[in-house]
Design an enzyme around this catalytic site. Sequence first.
Site, PDB file in Angstrom:
ATOM      1  N   LYS A  32       0.828  -1.211   0.000  1.00  0.00           N
ATOM      2  CA  LYS A  32       0.000   0.000   0.000  1.00  0.00           C
ATOM      3  C   LYS A  32       0.862   1.261   0.000  1.00  0.00           C
ATOM      4  O   LYS A  32       0.481   2.272  -0.602  1.00  0.00           O
ATOM      5  CB  LYS A  32      -0.967  -0.019   1.180  1.00  0.00           C
ATOM      6  CG  LYS A  32      -0.330  -0.157   2.561  1.00  0.00           C
ATOM      7  CD  LYS A  32      -0.213   1.148   3.283  1.00  0.00           C
ATOM      8  CE  LYS A  32       0.285   0.939   4.710  1.00  0.00           C
ATOM      9  NZ  LYS A  32       0.537   2.206   5.405  1.00  0.00           N
ATOM     10  N   GLU A  34      -3.161   4.790   6.826  1.00  0.00           N
ATOM     11  CA  GLU A  34      -3.627   4.089   8.039  1.00  0.00           C
ATOM     12  C   GLU A  34      -4.963   4.661   8.540  1.00  0.00           C
ATOM     13  O   GLU A  34      -5.137   4.959   9.717  1.00  0.00           O
ATOM     14  CB  GLU A  34      -2.565   4.174   9.148  1.00  0.00           C
ATOM     15  CG  GLU A  34      -1.206   3.626   8.769  1.00  0.00           C
ATOM     16  CD  GLU A  34      -1.174   2.102   8.681  1.00  0.00           C
ATOM     17  OE1 GLU A  34      -2.233   1.474   8.817  1.00  0.00           O
ATOM     18  OE2 GLU A  34      -0.071   1.561   8.472  1.00  0.00           O
ATOM     19  N   GLN A  38      -6.916  -4.585  10.399  1.00  0.00           N
ATOM     20  CA  GLN A  38      -5.756  -4.256  11.218  1.00  0.00           C
ATOM     21  C   GLN A  38      -6.030  -3.070  12.145  1.00  0.00           C
ATOM     22  O   GLN A  38      -5.093  -2.399  12.584  1.00  0.00           O
ATOM     23  CB  GLN A  38      -4.537  -3.961  10.332  1.00  0.00           C
ATOM     24  CG  GLN A  38      -4.070  -5.161   9.527  1.00  0.00           C
ATOM     25  CD  GLN A  38      -2.759  -4.898   8.813  1.00  0.00           C
ATOM     26  OE1 GLN A  38      -1.704  -4.787   9.427  1.00  0.00           O
ATOM     27  NE2 GLN A  38      -2.820  -4.793   7.493  1.00  0.00           N
TER      28      GLN A  38
END
Length: 760
Positions: free
Chosen positions: A39, A228, A258
């Site tokens: 990513k 994130e 996650q």
Amino acid sequence: MMSVAPPDPLLDGLNAPQRDAVLTTEGPVLMLAGAGTGKTAALTARLAHIVRTRLAWPSEILCVTFTNKAAREMRERVGHMIGPAVEGMPWLGTFHSVAAKLLRRHAELVGLQSNYTIIDTDDQLRVLKQLIVAEGLDEKRFPARQLAQCIDRWKNRGLNPDQLDAGENESYANGKGRQFYTLYQARLKALNACDFGDLLLHILNIFRTHREVLDQYRQRFKYIMVDEYQDTNQVQYLWLRLLAQERRNICVVGDDDQSIYSWRGAEVANILRFEKNFLGTKVIRLEQNYRSTPDILAAASGLIAANSERLGKTLWTEQNGGDRLRVIGIWDGPEEARRIGDEIERLEREGASLDRVAILVRAQFQTREFEDRFIAIGLNYRIVGGFRFYERAEIRDALAYLRLIAQPSDDLAFERIYNTPKRGLGDKSLEKLHRHARARGVPLSLAAVEIVDTDELPARARGTLLALMRDVAHWRDLAKSASPAELVRTLLDECGYTAMLQAEKSPEAAGRLENLTELARAMEEYETLGDFLEHVSLVMDNDAADETEKVTIMTMHAAKGLEFDNVFLPGWEEGVFPSQRALDEGGLASLEEERRLAYVAITRARRRCTILHAANRRIYGQWTSSIPSRFIAELPPGHVEQESTLSGGASLWRAQWTERDDPFAHVARDRPDRVQSRGPGWQRAAAQSYDPAPRRLPEATRSAASFAAKPRGDVSVGTRVFHEKFGYGVIAAQEGNKLEIDFETAGRKRVIDSFVKLAG
């Protein structure tokens, strides 16, 4: 829509979904990136592509990350792609650094000057303590740290004092939360200061109340990118949404599987509802994994499928072969440390680098057994994301008390415990103690006994110091009759250290209490306080400053974003992982986060992943029969290799569960929509759900609790025995339950008979 662009070398080496993420420049984009799917490569290529195709100037792009390290890495990568133009990107940084830069420009709108100070945690606590005392409250009953945690939570949610509801107001000092939040904000304004939470909250307030400022940045930022995104909290989500509403060119990158930081305020709902908040979102799934073997990926994917709150994706890899994920059932915690140590030594002999080996634990107290074992066998290790066990502040505090008990002339130990926990003894009193000790040529502890009979100290300080020295004398007498473990438990309770941590009511305090419990458990292996302190000295002398290869020991949370060739995951039992405290405090939501943490832990492994669970574990100093973590039962059997050293074999590690034992089973009945979203693995998971208390195992597998609870009558001089730490040896002498044993590798040692087993 897809932007039309000539062939771009930035796309070289990217797979099809990554290219799609780079070229889809207009409109909202959710880049759903699984573990190890590249990513960062896609995100940096997208940013560079926007600059190189002149869609925006570098200063017109807002790109936010969560850590300074991630921001530096992204800046370096983009710099390699676009050259000096990266220097013109002032808005590439962490949430807090970007917010601080914005606030410098508009500080007067929230009553601050542009040269405001950002205070740290210590200064924050000092301000709060002053306010608590000024309002006539007992700071011991209503600690400043508890208030700081409340205020941090409110700011993470974007709440100002006047926005607190009745429940939040009651969360501090019986309904004084709003009052103290208001006083605190006023005090910060008077100091021309703000805390880290204010950086984001002040900007949100400015955007909400000053439309011209919001419009200015809506026009400036043509593109917004967020890394994130699953870790964002409410206030971060709110100001991002305000900035992106007009142009809607926002690309967020994250993985709902996650999201493991709810205890820091992160809300997985932010990524789950992104498509609803930004209609017309294009979801791009990065599912090709470049890290792990097919069996590791399949095991992790099968496990996370049991979660109901997820967007869903399937990781795959072009790699072939590799070992299946191993699940090993062992007898107890010490055997777990021995087994992992043996496995790592085998890997080292086969040529594996210790730098590529990791042990990931759920809680920091678990590291102690591995540290002791690795020192005993000479295996190099490092603790990442924290101190080594005996270097942690709470452990050093406890050791200082023990050192002073064993050696009254230990002035360094006296200085450490003198006002720990806080007992109202200040630096001036300590300075007078030092002067008295130097003049008399005596240690500080004796000087303290002498000075209380003089007028050199204020009456209150004399009384407090006298009480402390009486306690030390009492503990010194206790050390003559009590075991080292009993001694440390008693003194931590009587000196107020345990009460101090309990009053904090924070995740950190709970972990520190667990560490102290583990300290007492470790001391049970030693007959005298002197023996234990000698052991600690040897452990502390294990200097980790050299550059040799080392095994990494760290928590699962700290391992996020890292990868290792060989990963060991110990302690997969109910109550340890998933954590009992997490389940008690958060119910189903916490269970799903614990499962995401398990997914993160497994996907750190590139080549081999080994899970271990013990039939017996010492919890709070007591041997307890343990059952395997429910997460083990949720692993797809076809990708798992099972092994057990326990009597009864594999049947022992696959526990039998029933719905009536599961406090979360009502979800299946009340929310059939969630059941359907879980996929085929859910039925197995539901059939093996949560038992609120560890069950008793069959008699053949009972723990060392029954073995250690009574003196052994089946040992005598000449008997060959096994000790968990010292290995095999022969009893040379016996006095009651005390044995002298000649060990094959450790020499002669004195031990209690309950800590040895008959050698086969």
